[in-house]
Design a protein around this motif. Structure first.
Motif, PDB file in Angstrom:
ATOM      1  N   ARG A  15      42.053  47.749  17.089  1.00 20.43           N
ATOM      2  CA  ARG A  15      42.137  49.000  17.834  1.00 20.43           C
ATOM      3  C   ARG A  15      41.588  50.207  17.077  1.00 20.43           C
ATOM      4  NH1 ARG A  15      42.707  47.078  22.839  1.00 20.43           N
ATOM      5  NH2 ARG A  15      44.593  45.809  23.089  1.00 20.43           N
ATOM      6  N   ARG A  16      41.642  50.149  15.752  1.00 18.10           N
ATOM      7  CA  ARG A  16      41.167  51.285  14.957  1.00 18.10           C
ATOM      8  C   ARG A  16      40.817  50.801  13.559  1.00 18.10           C
ATOM      9  NH1 ARG A  16      44.873  56.596  14.653  1.00 18.10           N
ATOM     10  NH2 ARG A  16      43.982  56.921  16.718  1.00 18.10           N
ATOM     11  N   LEU A  17      39.709  51.285  13.017  1.00 19.40           N
ATOM     12  CA  LEU A  17      39.323  50.876  11.668  1.00 19.40           C
ATOM     13  C   LEU A  17      38.494  51.970  11.002  1.00 19.40           C
ATOM     14  CD1 LEU A  17      36.417  48.233  11.622  1.00 19.40           C
ATOM     15  CD2 LEU A  17      36.725  49.943  13.413  1.00 19.40           C
ATOM     16  N   LEU A  18      38.380  51.861   9.678  1.00 24.47           N
ATOM     17  CA  LEU A  18      37.573  52.777   8.876  1.00 24.47           C
ATOM     18  C   LEU A  18      36.287  52.060   8.469  1.00 24.47           C
ATOM     19  CD1 LEU A  18      40.300  54.234   6.462  1.00 24.47           C
ATOM     20  CD2 LEU A  18      39.605  55.087   8.702  1.00 24.47           C
ATOM     21  N   ILE A  19      35.163  52.771   8.601  1.00 25.61           N
ATOM     22  CA  ILE A  19      33.871  52.235   8.197  1.00 25.61           C
ATOM     23  C   ILE A  19      33.113  53.306   7.412  1.00 25.61           C
ATOM     24  CG2 ILE A  19      33.708  50.694  10.193  1.00 25.61           C
ATOM     25  CD1 ILE A  19      31.607  52.766  11.326  1.00 25.61           C
ATOM     26  N   HIS A  20      32.009  52.897   6.799  1.00 26.40           N
ATOM     27  CA  HIS A  20      31.068  53.874   6.241  1.00 26.40           C
ATOM     28  C   HIS A  20      29.658  53.356   6.423  1.00 26.40           C
ATOM     29  CE1 HIS A  20      29.167  56.953   3.948  1.00 26.40           C
ATOM     30  NE2 HIS A  20      28.677  56.080   3.078  1.00 26.40           N
ATOM     31  N   SER A  21      28.881  54.066   7.215  1.00 22.70           N
ATOM     32  CA  SER A  21      27.496  53.690   7.472  1.00 22.70           C
ATOM     33  C   SER A  21      26.666  53.862   6.204  1.00 22.70           C
ATOM     34  CB  SER A  21      26.940  54.576   8.589  1.00 22.70           C
ATOM     35  OG  SER A  21      25.615  54.251   8.886  1.00 22.70           O
ATOM     36  N   PRO A  22      25.725  52.958   5.942  1.00 25.54           N
ATOM     37  CA  PRO A  22      24.899  53.072   4.733  1.00 25.54           C
ATOM     38  C   PRO A  22      24.303  54.465   4.569  1.00 25.54           C
ATOM     39  CG  PRO A  22      24.434  51.010   5.846  1.00 25.54           C
ATOM     40  CD  PRO A  22      25.347  51.782   6.747  1.00 25.54           C
ATOM     41  N   ASP A  23      24.448  55.018   3.381  1.00 29.11           N
ATOM     42  CA  ASP A  23      23.971  56.370   3.103  1.00 29.11           C
ATOM     43  C   ASP A  23      22.786  56.320   2.147  1.00 29.11           C
ATOM     44  OD1 ASP A  23      24.998  56.773   0.172  1.00 29.11           O
ATOM     45  OD2 ASP A  23      26.722  55.993   1.266  1.00 29.11           O
ATOM     46  N   SER A  24      22.234  57.468   1.848  1.00 27.92           N
ATOM     47  CA  SER A  24      21.019  57.527   1.034  1.00 27.92           C
ATOM     48  C   SER A  24      21.226  56.992  -0.374  1.00 27.92           C
ATOM     49  CB  SER A  24      20.499  58.967   0.963  1.00 27.92           C
ATOM     50  OG  SER A  24      21.445  59.814   0.332  1.00 27.92           O
ATOM     51  N   GLY A  25      22.472  56.919  -0.827  1.00 26.98           N
ATOM     52  CA  GLY A  25      22.743  56.387  -2.159  1.00 26.98           C
ATOM     53  C   GLY A  25      22.292  54.947  -2.319  1.00 26.98           C
ATOM     54  N   LEU A  26      22.363  54.156  -1.243  1.00 30.43           N
ATOM     55  CA  LEU A  26      21.913  52.766  -1.331  1.00 30.43           C
ATOM     56  C   LEU A  26      20.424  52.682  -1.583  1.00 30.43           C
ATOM     57  CD1 LEU A  26      24.590  52.535   0.693  1.00 30.43           C
ATOM     58  CD2 LEU A  26      23.753  50.205   0.838  1.00 30.43           C
ATOM     59  N   GLY A  27      19.695  53.699  -1.139  1.00 31.71           N
ATOM     60  CA  GLY A  27      18.259  53.727  -1.371  1.00 31.71           C
ATOM     61  C   GLY A  27      17.878  54.213  -2.746  1.00 31.71           C
ATOM     62  N   LYS A  28      18.872  54.519  -3.577  1.00 27.43           N
ATOM     63  CA  LYS A  28      18.607  55.005  -4.938  1.00 27.43           C
ATOM     64  C   LYS A  28      19.030  54.005  -6.004  1.00 27.43           C
ATOM     65  CE  LYS A  28      18.800  59.910  -3.734  1.00 27.43           C
ATOM     66  NZ  LYS A  28      19.091  59.792  -2.298  1.00 27.43           N
ATOM     67  N   VAL A  29      19.463  52.818  -5.586  1.00 29.22           N
ATOM     68  CA  VAL A  29      19.811  51.783  -6.559  1.00 29.22           C
ATOM     69  C   VAL A  29      18.525  51.276  -7.208  1.00 29.22           C
ATOM     70  CG1 VAL A  29      20.819  49.498  -6.877  1.00 29.22           C
ATOM     71  CG2 VAL A  29      21.854  51.107  -5.253  1.00 29.22           C
ATOM     72  N   VAL A  30      18.483  51.332  -8.537  1.00 30.68           N
ATOM     73  CA  VAL A  30      17.291  50.920  -9.279  1.00 30.68           C
ATOM     74  C   VAL A  30      17.572  49.593  -9.991  1.00 30.68           C
ATOM     75  CG1 VAL A  30      16.413  53.259  -9.596  1.00 30.68           C
ATOM     76  CG2 VAL A  30      18.009  52.312 -11.275  1.00 30.68           C
ATOM     77  N   PHE A  39      25.374  45.502  -7.382  1.00 27.74           N
ATOM     78  CA  PHE A  39      24.403  44.992  -6.421  1.00 27.74           C
ATOM     79  C   PHE A  39      23.589  43.884  -7.076  1.00 27.74           C
ATOM     80  CE2 PHE A  39      25.688  47.851  -3.383  1.00 27.74           C
ATOM     81  CZ  PHE A  39      24.849  47.912  -2.279  1.00 27.74           C
ATOM     82  N   GLU A  40      23.242  42.887  -6.287  1.00 24.91           N
ATOM     83  CA  GLU A  40      22.447  41.769  -6.785  1.00 24.91           C
ATOM     84  C   GLU A  40      20.954  41.999  -6.586  1.00 24.91           C
ATOM     85  OE1 GLU A  40      23.631  39.225  -8.391  1.00 24.91           O
ATOM     86  OE2 GLU A  40      25.755  39.670  -8.076  1.00 24.91           O
ATOM     87  N   ASP A  41      20.605  42.955  -5.711  1.00 25.20           N
ATOM     88  CA  ASP A  41      19.211  43.106  -5.336  1.00 25.20           C
ATOM     89  C   ASP A  41      18.979  44.542  -4.878  1.00 25.20           C
ATOM     90  OD1 ASP A  41      16.597  42.445  -4.813  1.00 25.20           O
ATOM     91  OD2 ASP A  41      17.062  40.776  -3.477  1.00 25.20           O
ATOM     92  N   ILE A  42      17.726  44.861  -4.647  1.00 27.48           N
ATOM     93  CA  ILE A  42      17.327  46.179  -4.158  1.00 27.48           C
ATOM     94  C   ILE A  42      17.146  46.080  -2.650  1.00 27.48           C
ATOM     95  CG2 ILE A  42      15.628  48.020  -4.336  1.00 27.48           C
ATOM     96  CD1 ILE A  42      17.292  47.445  -6.902  1.00 27.48           C
ATOM     97  N   VAL A  43      17.918  46.856  -1.903  1.00 32.67           N
ATOM     98  CA  VAL A  43      17.872  46.763  -0.441  1.00 32.67           C
ATOM     99  C   VAL A  43      16.875  47.769   0.130  1.00 32.67           C
ATOM    100  CG1 VAL A  43      20.268  45.997  -0.350  1.00 32.67           C
ATOM    101  CG2 VAL A  43      19.752  48.436  -0.075  1.00 32.67           C
ATOM    102  N   HIS A  44      16.371  47.463   1.320  1.00 37.23           N
ATOM    103  CA  HIS A  44      15.517  48.399   2.058  1.00 37.23           C
ATOM    104  C   HIS A  44      16.427  49.161   3.012  1.00 37.23           C
ATOM    105  CE1 HIS A  44      12.479  49.745   5.071  1.00 37.23           C
ATOM    106  NE2 HIS A  44      11.814  49.996   3.952  1.00 37.23           N
ATOM    107  N   LEU A  45      16.682  50.422   2.691  1.00 34.29           N
ATOM    108  CA  LEU A  45      17.730  51.185   3.367  1.00 34.29           C
ATOM    109  C   LEU A  45      17.466  51.340   4.857  1.00 34.29           C
ATOM    110  CD1 LEU A  45      20.299  52.880   3.293  1.00 34.29           C
ATOM    111  CD2 LEU A  45      18.914  54.835   2.574  1.00 34.29           C
ATOM    112  N   ASP A  46      16.244  51.667   5.240  1.00 29.56           N
ATOM    113  CA  ASP A  46      15.977  51.934   6.650  1.00 29.56           C
ATOM    114  C   ASP A  46      16.186  50.673   7.498  1.00 29.56           C
ATOM    115  OD1 ASP A  46      15.145  54.069   8.478  1.00 29.56           O
ATOM    116  OD2 ASP A  46      13.468  52.743   8.929  1.00 29.56           O
ATOM    117  N   THR A  47      15.775  49.529   6.977  1.00 28.55           N
ATOM    118  CA  THR A  47      16.008  48.273   7.693  1.00 28.55           C
ATOM    119  C   THR A  47      17.492  47.982   7.788  1.00 28.55           C
ATOM    120  OG1 THR A  47      13.898  47.380   6.931  1.00 28.55           O
ATOM    121  CG2 THR A  47      15.538  45.790   7.692  1.00 28.55           C
ATOM    122  N   MET A  48      18.206  48.175   6.679  1.00 27.06           N
ATOM    123  CA  MET A  48      19.648  47.942   6.672  1.00 27.06           C
ATOM    124  C   MET A  48      20.351  48.792   7.733  1.00 27.06           C
ATOM    125  SD  MET A  48      22.409  48.601   3.605  1.00 27.06           S
ATOM    126  CE  MET A  48      22.226  47.099   2.671  1.00 27.06           C
TER     127      MET A  48
END
Length: 479
Positions: A15-30, A39-48
C-alpha cells in the motif's frame, strides 16, 4: 497526509513504500572508486532511468496509486518528458503511496534548524570546511537535497562522493509491525545515506505517528577502545536487506557480509523487551560479496511459495563426506552452509537450531501463515541447473518484490528462473506490455494473479540489487 505505518508480512498487498529514483550521482561513479562505492560496474545512467527504473515507478503507481498515472501513460512516455519522475519538477507525480526519499528530504530542509543540523552533520562526515557548511546552508531546500544525495552542487562542482546505493531503499530500515528499525551500514560509502534517512524519519510529518516507534541500534560502547583489527570484528552493523518481516510475530535477521551477530543480539533484546514480536530467527549465510544480504538468496512469492538459491537450500556436505574429511581421505572444503538459530520471547535462553533454509521457510508457511505441508513450494534460481543457479542469483533472480500475494516484480534477464516460475504455473509478462494492458483496460491490478512482472535490467542489474532491494515497504495489508 494520512499516517499509516504497518508491515506484518512480505506478501500482503503493498500500500505504501519508499523509493529513490536513480540520480546524477550514479553517473559519476568512476572505475577507480566503483568497488569502494559498492558498485561492480559502471552503469549508463540514462538507460537505467528511462528504459528500466521508470517502468518500475509506473508499475508501482498502477498498483498503489493508479489515479496518478492512469490515462497519462502516452504523455509520460514521451521522450522529452522526465518531469514526471523527479520531485524537483512541477509535473512530478507526488504520490503519498509511492514516496520518493528526495521529496521527503526537500520537505524537511525547509526547516532552518533541521537544515543547519543536517548540513553540519554531513560536512563532519565528509570532512568539509566551515565555508562549505555556509555555502550549503544557503542553498534552496530542493537544490540542497539534490546536492546531499548526488554529491554535486548546482554549479556542477563534485563536492562529496555520490551515494549511488541510495536507490536500494530496503537497506535504510525495515518496518516491523508499526515500528521502524533504522539501519547501521557496514560500509563507509553508505554513511551519508543513513544520516539523511535518520533525519527524514525523525523530522518528516508522515512519520509523526510512529516517532516513538523508531528503533535505533546502540553500538558496542567500548568499540572506540579496541585496536582496528579487533574493532572490525566487534562492530554493530545491520542493513535492511538482512531483515524480513515474514509474519506478524516472526522476524528473520540475516548474519552476512553486512550484518553482524552483535547487531542481531541488540535487535533481539530490544524487540523482545518491547514485545514487538514473539519469534526471531537468525539466518547466517556465507560471508561473501556474492550474497551480501539474505534477500539476495531468498524472497517470498506467496504464503506457500518461495524463490531461493538451491546451493544454500540444504546442507551441502553428505554425512559420509564429513567422516572421510575428518579421516583425511578427502580434502577439507568449505561447503556453502547456512546456519539457523531461532529465539522465542520468554525463552531466549533456549534457542533452537533449524537444519536447513528449506525447513525454516516450510515452517514459516505452515505454522506462521497457515499453509498445508504439501502445499509449500520452492522455485530455485536458474531452475537449479548448473551453472545458471549461481549466474542468475548474481543478477538478483532471488530478489523479488511482491506487490500483492503471488504477483512479483523481478528482472527480465534470468531466463532459467523464469522457466521455473512458468513450470510452477506463473505467467511471465514484460513490464511494458503489462502497463499497456493496464492503460487499455485489458487487465487490472486488482484482478491479476500468479504473475512474474519482468523489469528491464541491463543496467539496473549492474548495481547489484533487485526490486526487493529497491523498495522499503511501510504499509502492507495484513494477510
Amino acid at each position: 497526509m494520512e499516517n499509516l505505518i504497518q508491515v506484518s508480512s512480505e506478501v500482503g498487498t503493498l500500500r505504501r513504500l519508499l523509493i529513490h529514483s536513480p540520480d546524477s550521482g550514479l553517473g559519476k561513479v568512476v572505475p577507480s572508486k566503483a568497488q569502494d562505492w559498492l558498485f561492480e560496474d559502471i552503469v549508463h545512467l540514462d538507460t537505467m532511468r528511462r528504459q528500466e527504473y521508470d517502468f518500475y515507478v509506473k508499475t508501482l503507481l498502477y498498483f498503489l496509486d493508479p489515479d496518478k498515472i492512469k490515462g497519462k501513460l502516452a504523455t509520460i512516455n514521451a521522450d522529452n518528458d522526465r518531469n514526471f519522475f523527479k520531485p524537483d519538477n512541477p509535473e512530478y507525480f507526488n504520490s503519498d503511496k509511492v514516496i520518493e526519499l528526495q521529496k521527503l528530504l526537500s520537505d524537511i530542509l525547509e526547516n532552518d534548524l533541521v537544515r543547519m543540523k543536517l548540513v553540519a552533520a554531513a560536512c563532519a562526515i565528509e570532512k568539509e570546511w566551515y565555508t562549505t557548511h555556509d555555502e550549503l546552508f544557503n542553498l534552496p531546500p530542493i537544490e540542497l537535497a539534490k546536492t546531499l544525495i548526488s554529491g554535486s552542487t548546482p554549479s556542477g562542482e563534485m563536492l562529496f562522493p555520490p551515494i549511488p546505493n541510495f536507490i536500494f531503499t530496503r537497506d535504510i530500515g525495515i518496518t516491523i509491525n508499526n515500528h521502524i528499525l533504522l539501519n547501521r551500514p557496514k560500509k563507509q560509502a553508505r554513511t551519508r545515506e543513513a544520516l539523511l534517512v535518520q533525519y527524514i524519519f525523525f523530522n518528516h510529518p508522515i512519520f509523526d505517528a510512529v516517532r516513538k516507534n523508531l528503533i535505533e541500534i546502540p553500538d558496542n560502547e567500548t568499540l572506540f577502545l579496541l585496536p582496528e583489527y579487533e574493532a572490525n570484528e566487534a562492530q554493530t552493523t545491520l542493513e535492511g536487506g538482512d531483515v524480513m518481516m515474514v509474519a506478524k510475530n516472526h522476524l528473520l535477521i540475516g548474519i552476512s557480509e553486512r550484518t553482524t551477530v552483535n547487531a542481531a543480539k541488540q535487535v533481539i533484546k530490544i524487540l523482545f523487551e518491547k514485545k514487538i514480536v514473539d519469534k526471531i530467527t537468525l539466518v547466517k549465510i556465507p560471508n561473501k560479496r556474492d550474497y551480501m544480504h539474505i534477500d539476495t538468496v531468498f524472497t517470498q512469492v506467496k504464503r506457500n511459495v518461495w524463490v531461493l538459491l538451491g546451493s544454500l537450500a540444504k546442507p551441502q556436505l553428505k554425512a559420509e563426506d564429513e567422516v572421510l574429511i575428518k579421516a583425511g581421505l578427502l580434502p577439507s572444503k568449505k561447503a556453502e552452509q547456512v546456519h539457523i538459530v531461532q529465539f522465542r520471547r520468554g525463552q531466549a535462553d533456549e534457542p533452537r537450531e533449524i537444519a536447513s533454509l528449506e525447513e525454516l521457510l516450510t515452517e514459516i508457511s505452515i505454522y506462521d501463515l497457515g499453509c498445508q505441508p504439501l502445499d509449500v513450494k520452492f522455485i530455485y534460481s536458474g531452475n537449479n541447473e548448473f551453472p545458471y543457479g549461481a549466474r542468475e542469483q548474481w543478477t538478483d533472480s532471488c530478489n523479488l518484490l511482491a506487490v500483492k500475494e503471488g504477483v512479483v516484480i523481478g528482472y527480465d534477464r534470468n531466463d532459467k528462473t523464469l522457466e521455473a516460475f512458468k513450470e510452477m504455473g506463473f505467467e511471465t509478462i514484460k513490464m511494458e506490455d503489462l502497463l499497456n494492458d493496464f492503460e487499455s483496460g485489458k487487465r487490472s491490478p486488482e484482478t491479476i494473479q500468479n504473475t512474474f512482472i519482468m523489469l528491464p535490467s541491463a543496467e539496473l542489474s549492474r548495481a547489484r540489487g533487485g526490486s526487493h532491494c529497491m523498495s522499503m515497504p511501510i504499509l502492507r495489508s495484513e494477510l
